[in-house]
Design an enzyme around this catalytic site. Structure first.
Site, PDB file in Angstrom:
ATOM      1  N   SER A 103       0.828  -1.214   0.000  1.00  0.00           N
ATOM      2  CA  SER A 103       0.000   0.000   0.000  1.00  0.00           C
ATOM      3  C   SER A 103       0.859   1.259   0.000  1.00  0.00           C
ATOM      4  N   CYS A 129      -6.758   6.663 -12.090  1.00  0.00           N
ATOM      5  CA  CYS A 129      -5.696   6.337 -11.118  1.00  0.00           C
ATOM      6  C   CYS A 129      -6.026   5.020 -10.435  1.00  0.00           C
ATOM      7  N   GLU A 144     -10.031   0.347  -2.929  1.00  0.00           N
ATOM      8  CA  GLU A 144      -9.869   0.341  -4.397  1.00  0.00           C
ATOM      9  C   GLU A 144     -11.084  -0.282  -5.081  1.00  0.00           C
ATOM     10  N   GLY A 145     -12.259  -0.123  -4.486  1.00  0.00           N
ATOM     11  CA  GLY A 145     -13.481  -0.724  -5.022  1.00  0.00           C
ATOM     12  C   GLY A 145     -13.732  -2.038  -4.322  1.00  0.00           C
ATOM     13  N   THR A 146     -14.922  -2.164  -3.701  1.00  0.00           N
ATOM     14  CA  THR A 146     -15.194  -3.371  -2.920  1.00  0.00           C
ATOM     15  C   THR A 146     -15.392  -4.569  -3.856  1.00  0.00           C
ATOM     16  N   HIS A 147     -15.385  -5.743  -3.247  1.00  0.00           N
ATOM     17  CA  HIS A 147     -15.603  -7.003  -3.976  1.00  0.00           C
ATOM     18  C   HIS A 147     -16.893  -6.920  -4.803  1.00  0.00           C
ATOM     19  N   HIS A 184     -19.349   9.169   1.197  1.00  0.00           N
ATOM     20  CA  HIS A 184     -19.254   8.762  -0.209  1.00  0.00           C
ATOM     21  C   HIS A 184     -18.022   7.892  -0.411  1.00  0.00           C
ATOM     22  N   GLY A 185     -18.257   6.564  -0.317  1.00  0.00           N
ATOM     23  CA  GLY A 185     -17.162   5.611  -0.500  1.00  0.00           C
ATOM     24  C   GLY A 185     -17.248   4.958  -1.858  1.00  0.00           C
TER      25      GLY A 185
HETATM   26  P1  TGC Z   1     -19.261   6.224 -14.423  1.00  0.00           P
HETATM   27  O1  TGC Z   1     -20.330   7.059 -15.009  1.00  0.00           O
HETATM   28  O2  TGC Z   1     -19.265   4.765 -14.659  1.00  0.00           O
HETATM   29  O3  TGC Z   1     -17.841   6.772 -14.939  1.00  0.00           O
HETATM   30  C1  TGC Z   1     -17.501   8.142 -14.898  1.00  0.00           C
HETATM   31  C2  TGC Z   1     -16.413   8.371 -15.951  1.00  0.00           C
HETATM   32  O4  TGC Z   1     -15.240   7.636 -15.582  1.00  0.00           O
HETATM   33  C3  TGC Z   1     -14.905   6.662 -16.603  1.00  0.00           C
HETATM   34  N1  TGC Z   1     -14.436   5.462 -15.886  1.00  0.00           N
HETATM   35  C4  TGC Z   1     -13.152   5.107 -15.793  1.00  0.00           C
HETATM   36  N2  TGC Z   1     -12.053   5.649 -16.336  1.00  0.00           N
HETATM   37  C5  TGC Z   1     -10.883   5.042 -16.056  1.00  0.00           C
HETATM   38  N3  TGC Z   1     -10.754   3.963 -15.261  1.00  0.00           N
HETATM   39  C6  TGC Z   1     -11.851   3.421 -14.679  1.00  0.00           C
HETATM   40  N4  TGC Z   1     -11.722   2.359 -13.862  1.00  0.00           N
HETATM   41  C7  TGC Z   1     -13.117   3.986 -14.952  1.00  0.00           C
HETATM   42  N5  TGC Z   1     -14.378   3.700 -14.571  1.00  0.00           N
HETATM   43  C8  TGC Z   1     -15.174   4.611 -15.140  1.00  0.00           C
HETATM   44  C9  TGC Z   1     -16.193   6.443 -17.356  1.00  0.00           C
HETATM   45  O5  TGC Z   1     -15.926   5.988 -18.654  1.00  0.00           O
HETATM   46  C10 TGC Z   1     -16.791   7.838 -17.338  1.00  0.00           C
HETATM   47  O6  TGC Z   1     -16.069   8.632 -18.283  1.00  0.00           O
HETATM   48  P2  TGC Z   1     -16.793   9.847 -19.062  1.00  0.00           P
HETATM   49  O7  TGC Z   1     -15.782  10.291 -20.070  1.00  0.00           O
HETATM   50  O8  TGC Z   1     -18.026   9.258 -19.686  1.00  0.00           O
HETATM   51  O9  TGC Z   1     -17.121  10.877 -18.048  1.00  0.00           O
HETATM   52  O10 TGC Z   1     -19.190   6.566 -12.887  1.00  0.00           O
HETATM   53  P3  TGC Z   1     -20.162   6.188 -11.695  1.00  0.00           P
HETATM   54  O11 TGC Z   1     -20.353   7.399 -10.844  1.00  0.00           O
HETATM   55  O12 TGC Z   1     -21.391   5.491 -12.204  1.00  0.00           O
HETATM   56  O13 TGC Z   1     -19.281   5.173 -10.823  1.00  0.00           O
HETATM   57  C11 TGC Z   1     -19.005   3.916 -11.246  1.00  0.00           C
HETATM   58  C12 TGC Z   1     -18.282   3.092 -10.130  1.00  0.00           C
HETATM   59  C13 TGC Z   1     -19.254   2.718  -9.036  1.00  0.00           C
HETATM   60  C14 TGC Z   1     -17.765   1.845 -10.797  1.00  0.00           C
HETATM   61  C15 TGC Z   1     -17.117   3.921  -9.522  1.00  0.00           C
HETATM   62  O14 TGC Z   1     -17.585   5.008  -8.842  1.00  0.00           O
HETATM   63  C16 TGC Z   1     -16.217   3.107  -8.619  1.00  0.00           C
HETATM   64  O15 TGC Z   1     -15.303   2.459  -9.097  1.00  0.00           O
HETATM   65  N6  TGC Z   1     -16.465   3.144  -7.277  1.00  0.00           N
HETATM   66  C17 TGC Z   1     -15.550   2.535  -6.319  1.00  0.00           C
HETATM   67  C18 TGC Z   1     -14.798   3.620  -5.585  1.00  0.00           C
HETATM   68  C19 TGC Z   1     -13.377   3.225  -5.294  1.00  0.00           C
HETATM   69  O16 TGC Z   1     -12.812   2.324  -5.850  1.00  0.00           O
HETATM   70  N7  TGC Z   1     -12.739   4.010  -4.431  1.00  0.00           N
HETATM   71  C20 TGC Z   1     -11.358   3.800  -4.141  1.00  0.00           C
HETATM   72  C21 TGC Z   1     -10.796   4.960  -3.355  1.00  0.00           C
HETATM   73  S1  TGC Z   1      -9.041   5.027  -3.370  1.00  0.00           S
HETATM   74  C22 TGC Z   1      -8.543   3.740  -2.432  1.00  0.00           C
HETATM   75  O17 TGC Z   1      -9.269   2.912  -1.982  1.00  0.00           O
HETATM   76  C23 TGC Z   1      -7.093   3.681  -2.222  1.00  0.00           C
HETATM   77  S2  TGC Z   1      -6.546   2.403  -1.249  1.00  0.00           S
HETATM   78  C24 TGC Z   1      -4.940   2.665  -1.480  1.00  0.00           C
HETATM   79  C25 TGC Z   1      -4.025   1.680  -0.857  1.00  0.00           C
HETATM   80  O18 TGC Z   1      -3.729   1.814   0.359  1.00  0.00           O
HETATM   81  O19 TGC Z   1      -3.472   0.812  -1.610  1.00  0.00           O
HETATM   82  P1  FAD Z   2     -19.590   1.757   1.340  1.00  0.00           P
HETATM   83  O1  FAD Z   2     -19.480   2.373   0.005  1.00  0.00           O
HETATM   84  O2  FAD Z   2     -20.464   2.418   2.346  1.00  0.00           O
HETATM   85  O3  FAD Z   2     -20.032   0.252   1.148  1.00  0.00           O
HETATM   86  C1  FAD Z   2     -20.486  -0.567   2.244  1.00  0.00           C
HETATM   87  C2  FAD Z   2     -20.968  -1.898   1.668  1.00  0.00           C
HETATM   88  O4  FAD Z   2     -22.051  -1.670   0.759  1.00  0.00           O
HETATM   89  C3  FAD Z   2     -19.882  -2.609   0.855  1.00  0.00           C
HETATM   90  O5  FAD Z   2     -19.975  -3.991   1.078  1.00  0.00           O
HETATM   91  C4  FAD Z   2     -20.248  -2.314  -0.592  1.00  0.00           C
HETATM   92  O6  FAD Z   2     -19.833  -3.320  -1.494  1.00  0.00           O
HETATM   93  C5  FAD Z   2     -21.778  -2.265  -0.492  1.00  0.00           C
HETATM   94  N1  FAD Z   2     -22.342  -1.457  -1.576  1.00  0.00           N
HETATM   95  C6  FAD Z   2     -22.152  -0.140  -1.832  1.00  0.00           C
HETATM   96  N2  FAD Z   2     -22.803   0.212  -2.943  1.00  0.00           N
HETATM   97  C7  FAD Z   2     -23.405  -0.901  -3.430  1.00  0.00           C
HETATM   98  C8  FAD Z   2     -24.200  -1.189  -4.567  1.00  0.00           C
HETATM   99  N3  FAD Z   2     -24.493  -0.261  -5.476  1.00  0.00           N
HETATM  100  N4  FAD Z   2     -24.657  -2.449  -4.714  1.00  0.00           N
HETATM  101  C9  FAD Z   2     -24.340  -3.423  -3.832  1.00  0.00           C
HETATM  102  N5  FAD Z   2     -23.574  -3.222  -2.739  1.00  0.00           N
HETATM  103  C10 FAD Z   2     -23.120  -1.978  -2.550  1.00  0.00           C
HETATM  104  N6  FAD Z   2      -9.822   5.871  -0.074  1.00  0.00           N
HETATM  105  C11 FAD Z   2      -9.102   6.881  -0.655  1.00  0.00           C
HETATM  106  O7  FAD Z   2      -9.650   7.756  -1.328  1.00  0.00           O
HETATM  107  N7  FAD Z   2      -7.740   6.933  -0.496  1.00  0.00           N
HETATM  108  C12 FAD Z   2      -7.054   6.020   0.226  1.00  0.00           C
HETATM  109  O8  FAD Z   2      -5.824   6.098   0.331  1.00  0.00           O
HETATM  110  C13 FAD Z   2      -7.794   4.972   0.868  1.00  0.00           C
HETATM  111  N8  FAD Z   2      -7.145   4.075   1.672  1.00  0.00           N
HETATM  112  C14 FAD Z   2      -7.891   3.204   2.420  1.00  0.00           C
HETATM  113  C15 FAD Z   2      -7.268   2.449   3.422  1.00  0.00           C
HETATM  114  C16 FAD Z   2      -8.021   1.603   4.230  1.00  0.00           C
HETATM  115  C17 FAD Z   2      -7.354   0.852   5.341  1.00  0.00           C
HETATM  116  C18 FAD Z   2      -9.406   1.464   4.010  1.00  0.00           C
HETATM  117  C19 FAD Z   2     -10.243   0.543   4.854  1.00  0.00           C
HETATM  118  C20 FAD Z   2     -10.028   2.198   3.023  1.00  0.00           C
HETATM  119  C21 FAD Z   2      -9.287   3.100   2.237  1.00  0.00           C
HETATM  120  N9  FAD Z   2      -9.904   3.937   1.303  1.00  0.00           N
HETATM  121  C22 FAD Z   2      -9.205   4.936   0.675  1.00  0.00           C
HETATM  122  C23 FAD Z   2     -11.373   3.929   1.174  1.00  0.00           C
HETATM  123  C24 FAD Z   2     -11.933   2.756   0.383  1.00  0.00           C
HETATM  124  O9  FAD Z   2     -11.715   2.920  -0.983  1.00  0.00           O
HETATM  125  C25 FAD Z   2     -13.423   2.651   0.720  1.00  0.00           C
HETATM  126  O10 FAD Z   2     -13.511   2.127   2.045  1.00  0.00           O
HETATM  127  C26 FAD Z   2     -14.168   1.774  -0.259  1.00  0.00           C
HETATM  128  O11 FAD Z   2     -14.222   2.390  -1.535  1.00  0.00           O
HETATM  129  C27 FAD Z   2     -15.613   1.481   0.223  1.00  0.00           C
HETATM  130  O12 FAD Z   2     -16.253   2.629   0.654  1.00  0.00           O
HETATM  131  P2  FAD Z   2     -16.982   2.631   2.102  1.00  0.00           P
HETATM  132  O13 FAD Z   2     -16.025   2.134   3.110  1.00  0.00           O
HETATM  133  O14 FAD Z   2     -17.569   3.982   2.296  1.00  0.00           O
HETATM  134  O15 FAD Z   2     -18.132   1.561   1.977  1.00  0.00           O
END
Ligand code: TGC
Ligand code: FAD
Length: 407
Positions: free
Chosen positions: A113, A261, A386-389, A158-159
């Site tokens: 990480s 990213c 990085e996006g849940t399961h 907003h996760g």
């Molecule tokens: P949606 O309408 O589908 O997409 C919006 C625009 O984004 C484009 N797009 C992507 N582009 C590049 N890579 C991807 N993976 C992309 N996915 C979508 C899409 O084509 C569109 O482009 P445009 O030109 O039409 O505007 O967006 P939505 O709001 O419906 O959301 C879709 C969804 C649910 C899949 C997305 O919001 C999502 O992936 N949610 C999960 C959030 C997440 O992964 N958060 C992670 C936070 S960072 C983190 O966890 C770091 S941990 C770091 C560590 O310690 O290692």
């Molecule tokens: P929620 O979005 O509230 O989800 C809760 C549950 O509901 C999950 O099981 C999910 O799968 C489910 N759910 C949500 N929506 C749906 C749907 N549409 N249909 C079915 N099920 C659904 N974020 C950053 O930006 N930067 C970081 O560096 C970063 N580092 C992290 C480090 C750690 C240790 C942790 C725990 C998290 C980190 N995150 C970071 C955040 C991480 O990306 C979020 O925790 C993750 O995206 C899920 O968001 P949430 O925790 O708010 O859960």
């Protein structure tokens, strides 16, 4: 294990466990790799054996981030390995990047990480969307570990749905005023800067660089994690923080900025999780050969063999998936949905293997003498961040049906 804590927080160990890890390549996938990939792997493996394995159980137990390892991670080229050498980065291909993440996560998901966030979530957006001045200023410092960065997308409310974010900027002369909060941010309490995503007055998502020391910017630590305990996590809080216009990333608007990213980081996790699985499998295999019950090694019982055979089968499938994804990524052809499938499959596979491996170690499996329980707890986070399961499942579902289940 006994340890002395030095004044800089590093731990000097009086006695240390030997890391007996051996790599497993059941399908000779090494034949598909280039010499550079193998060399990178050997170098990182040696570093992990020397610098991570002897201390990781202790840091994890104390829920302390071994920040002294940031410098070493930079020295082995773990920060931005596939970004161009002209900015001080590795200049390697995507398979090399994946292999480095695999070896780091073999040590600990938290160590991977540290590298994923710096390389894929901080350096990559600056490289991909930043101005030339931003690239020249930040990338060499981040690659060398002189600066540590973090990535702020997730918010308290907003996760999984980052498009709902409420963190915002408004124009004020030549500057912007930033307000809001980010949650669960890896490395935030120790970071020198953050790449932050916020909405402008028109509701468009913009990326910007926020530096420690800017008035109104704080990074409180989140405590009490049972997972990823050797990684430091915090919030980002912005109270009327004045951001110069030149700190905005000029070349992207909208959610595709941060999601691009995430694609880069999820790719690295798809490889990384295999490392955690390999470490658990390797430990379980050795333990089952050495430990005897009912007059023979555990490995001699059919039920143990079933567990081990299924583990190496799943690891091999994950290795092939990652390798193929890497060849697509090298050609710029890996789609976000393909990356989602690999992240989801490989992390889940690793978590299941950690649980099975823990069982093979019996009672010893719950102790810090063996790595399985630590990996298992870490992988609960990796399954979520990085996006849940389930989010990745829905991304695949959308890709194969053409129907968006999120809206
Ligand atoms: P949606 O309408 O589908 O997409 C919006 C625009 O984004 C484009 N797009 C992507 N582009 C590049 N890579 C991807 N993976 C992309 N996915 C979508 C899409 O084509 C569109 O482009 P445009 O030109 O039409 O505007 O967006 P939505 O709001 O419906 O959301 C879709 C969804 C649910 C899949 C997305 O919001 C999502 O992936 N949610 C999960 C959030 C997440 O992964 N958060 C992670 C936070 S960072 C983190 O966890 C770091 S941990 C770091 C560590 O310690 O290692
Ligand atoms: P929620 O979005 O509230 O989800 C809760 C549950 O509901 C999950 O099981 C999910 O799968 C489910 N759910 C949500 N929506 C749906 C749907 N549409 N249909 C079915 N099920 C659904 N974020 C950053 O930006 N930067 C970081 O560096 C970063 N580092 C992290 C480090 C750690 C240790 C942790 C725990 C998290 C980190 N995150 C970071 C955040 C991480 O990306 C979020 O925790 C993750 O995206 C899920 O968001 P949430 O925790 O708010 O859960």
């Amino acid at each position: 294990m006994s340890a002395n804590v030095k004044s800089n927080g590093a731990v000097a160990h009086v006695s240390q466990k030997t890391d007996r890890y051996q790599y497993h390549d059941y399908y000779n996938i090494d034949e598909l790799l280039e010499e550079d990939h193998i060399l990178a792997r050997e170098a990182v493996r040696e570093w992990v054996k020397k610098e991570v394995s002897p201390i990781i159980e202790d840091y994890s137990e104390r829920a302390t981030c071994p920040h002294h390892l940031f410098k070493g991670l930079a020295e082995i080229g773990a920060f931005g390995p596939s970004l161009p050498a002209e900015y001080g980065c590795g200049g390697m291909d995507e398979i090399a990047y994946g292999i480095i993440m695999q070896e780091l996560e073999r040590g600990d998901s938290g160590i991977r990480s540290m590298a994923s966030v710096q390389g894929s979530l901080v350096m990559y957006p600056i490289y991909r969307f930043g101005s030339e001045a931003q690239k020249r200023h930040y990338l060499p410092k981040l690659a060398s570990g002189e600066m540590i960065g973090c990535f702020g997308l997730t918010e308290p409310d907003h996760g999984s749905n980052p498009s709902g974010m409420v963190t915002n900027i408004r124009k004020d002369g030549n500057d912007y005023i930033l307000n809001g909060a980010k949650m669960w941010i890896t490395n935030s309490p120790v970071a020198d800067m953050a790449v932050v995503w916020a909405k402008d007055e028109e509701g468009r998502i913009r990326g910007m660089i926020v530096e420690r020391g800017m008035e109104g910017f704080t990074t409180p630590e989140i405590k009490g994690k049972w997972s990823l305990r050797a990684s430091i996590t915090g919030e980002l809080v912005f109270e009327d923080v004045r951001i110069p216009a030149e700190n905005l990333l000029p070349d992207v608007m909208g959610l595709k900025g941060p999601l691009s990213c995430l694609s880069k980081a999820r790719y690295g996790i798809a490889w990384g999780a295999i490392g955690a699985a390999l470490d658990c499998y390797d430990s379980a295999l050795r333990y089952s050969l050495e430990r005897e019950q009912f007059g023979k090694p555990l490995a001699g019982f059919q039920l143990t063999q079933k567990k081990l055979a299924e583990m190496i089968t799943e690891i091999t499938k994950a290795q092939l998936l990652a390798w193929r994804l890497g060849t697509l990524a090298n050609k710029g052809k890996a789609t976000p949905a393909q990356i989602s499938m690999a992240k989801r499959n490989n992390v889940h596979m690793a978590l299941e293997i950690a649980r099975e491996a823990r069982q093979i170690h019996g009672g010893m499996g719950i102790t810090n003498e063996y790595p399985c329980m630590r990996h298992m707890m870490n992988l609960e986070t990796v399954l979520t961040y990085e996006g849940t399961h389930d989010i990745h499942l829905l991304i695949t579902g959308m890709d194969v049906t053409g129907i968006n289940a999120f809206k």
